[in-house]
Design a protein around this motif. Structure first.
Motif, short mmCIF file in Angstrom:
data_model
loop_
_atom_site.label_atom_id
_atom_site.label_comp_id
_atom_site.label_asym_id
_atom_site.label_seq_id
_atom_site.Cartn_x
_atom_site.Cartn_y
_atom_site.Cartn_z
N ALA A 199 0.66 5.52 -30.32
CA ALA A 199 1.43 5.29 -29.09
C ALA A 199 0.91 4.06 -28.35
O ALA A 199 1.69 3.26 -27.82
CB ALA A 199 1.37 6.53 -28.19
N ILE A 200 -0.41 3.91 -28.30
CA ILE A 200 -1.00 2.74 -27.63
C ILE A 200 -0.61 1.46 -28.38
O ILE A 200 -0.26 0.45 -27.77
CB ILE A 200 -2.53 2.89 -27.56
CG1 ILE A 200 -2.90 4.01 -26.57
CG2 ILE A 200 -3.19 1.57 -27.14
CD1 ILE A 200 -4.36 4.41 -26.63
N TRP A 201 -0.64 1.51 -29.71
CA TRP A 201 -0.27 0.34 -30.51
C TRP A 201 1.19 -0.04 -30.26
O TRP A 201 1.52 -1.21 -30.09
CB TRP A 201 -0.51 0.62 -31.99
CG TRP A 201 -0.19 -0.56 -32.85
CD1 TRP A 201 -0.99 -1.61 -33.12
CD2 TRP A 201 1.04 -0.79 -33.54
NE1 TRP A 201 -0.34 -2.51 -33.94
CE2 TRP A 201 0.91 -2.02 -34.22
CE3 TRP A 201 2.23 -0.09 -33.66
CZ2 TRP A 201 1.92 -2.55 -34.99
CZ3 TRP A 201 3.24 -0.62 -34.43
CH2 TRP A 201 3.09 -1.84 -35.09
N LEU A 202 2.07 0.96 -30.23
CA LEU A 202 3.49 0.69 -29.97
C LEU A 202 3.69 0.08 -28.58
O LEU A 202 4.50 -0.83 -28.41
CB LEU A 202 4.32 1.97 -30.09
CG LEU A 202 4.65 2.44 -31.49
CD1 LEU A 202 5.42 3.76 -31.43
CD2 LEU A 202 5.45 1.41 -32.26
N ARG A 203 2.95 0.58 -27.60
CA ARG A 203 3.06 0.05 -26.24
C ARG A 203 2.70 -1.44 -26.22
O ARG A 203 3.29 -2.23 -25.50
CB ARG A 203 2.16 0.84 -25.30
CG ARG A 203 2.51 0.63 -23.83
CD ARG A 203 1.65 1.47 -22.89
NE ARG A 203 1.68 2.87 -23.26
CZ ARG A 203 0.58 3.63 -23.43
NH1 ARG A 203 -0.61 3.10 -23.28
NH2 ARG A 203 0.69 4.89 -23.76
N GLY A 204 1.72 -1.82 -27.06
CA GLY A 204 1.32 -3.22 -27.14
C GLY A 204 2.35 -4.12 -27.80
O GLY A 204 2.25 -5.33 -27.74
#
Length: 201
Positions: free
Chosen positions: A25-30
């Motif tokens: 989820a953090i990677w997608l947010r980036g």
């Protein structure tokens, strides 16, 4: 798009932990698109549209060209070729990093039968391809020795820099041209510019 991180790849039989899910989820947010100055994003179910205001002046890149009134020349920002300054023939001096550089045409802009011409950097180099000098030019054709349209029309894209020109008069240095901006003349005789280069060469 960011490269996919190796530690987020789940293999067959591996348990998808809360930690891996949260990292994903953090990677997608980036990967989100973020609108900067002069940029507008419109998102719907089909995707995201990016709209850039062409009049916005925040992106002041090397060799940025803007037409002078009446198509008499261009205002151009400083750029370099292999670290060497580019000479403005209108002043005989290198392009200034601070001042507004006006590169004025001696006559009407040169364009070919298709209404296209070029603002370009003409580079003179030695036989080992070391750059000796770089000068602004306005030509109808990037690849002819005199910059005028070829006597026999050539189909296809003009590359610029792909053909080496013979030395100019009084010089022993071969030459090549690199396009900075395309100059386009409309049927009504008005001129427009399409930027081609946005970086030092």
């Amino acid at each position: 798009m960011r490269n996919w991180p190796e530690h987020l790849i789940v293999r067959a039989g591996q348990f998808v932990s809360i930690r891996i899910w949260n990292l994903f989820a953090i990677w997608l947010r980036g990967c989100r698109l973020i609108a900067g100055p002069g940029v507008q994003l419109s998102t719907n179910d089909d995707g995201t549209t990016i709209r850039i205001d062409p009049k916005f002046t925040a992106f002041l890149h090397p060799f940025r060209c803007a037409l002078l009134a009446g198509g008499t020349g261009v205002a151009i920002r400083r750029g370099t070729v292999n670290g060497l300054p580019v000479i403005n023939p209108s002043t005989g001096k290198p392009l200034d990093a601070v001042q507004r550089n006006a590169f004025t045409f001696d006559a009407d802009p040169q364009v070919g039968g298709d209404g296209r011409g070029w603002i370009a950097v003409e580079v003179a180099f030695d036989l080992k391809w070391a750059v000796e000098s770089a000068t602004l030019v306005q030509v109808a054709d990037l690849d002819t020795a005199d910059g005028k349209p070829p006597k026999t029309p050539v189909n296809g894209y003009q590359g610029g820099g792909t053909l080496t020109q013979p030395p100019s008069k009084g010089s022993k240095s071969p030459r090549a041209r690199w396009p900075l901006a395309e100059l386009i003349r409309s049927d009504s005789g008005q001129y427009a510019l399409a930027q081609a280069t946005r970086y030092d060469l």
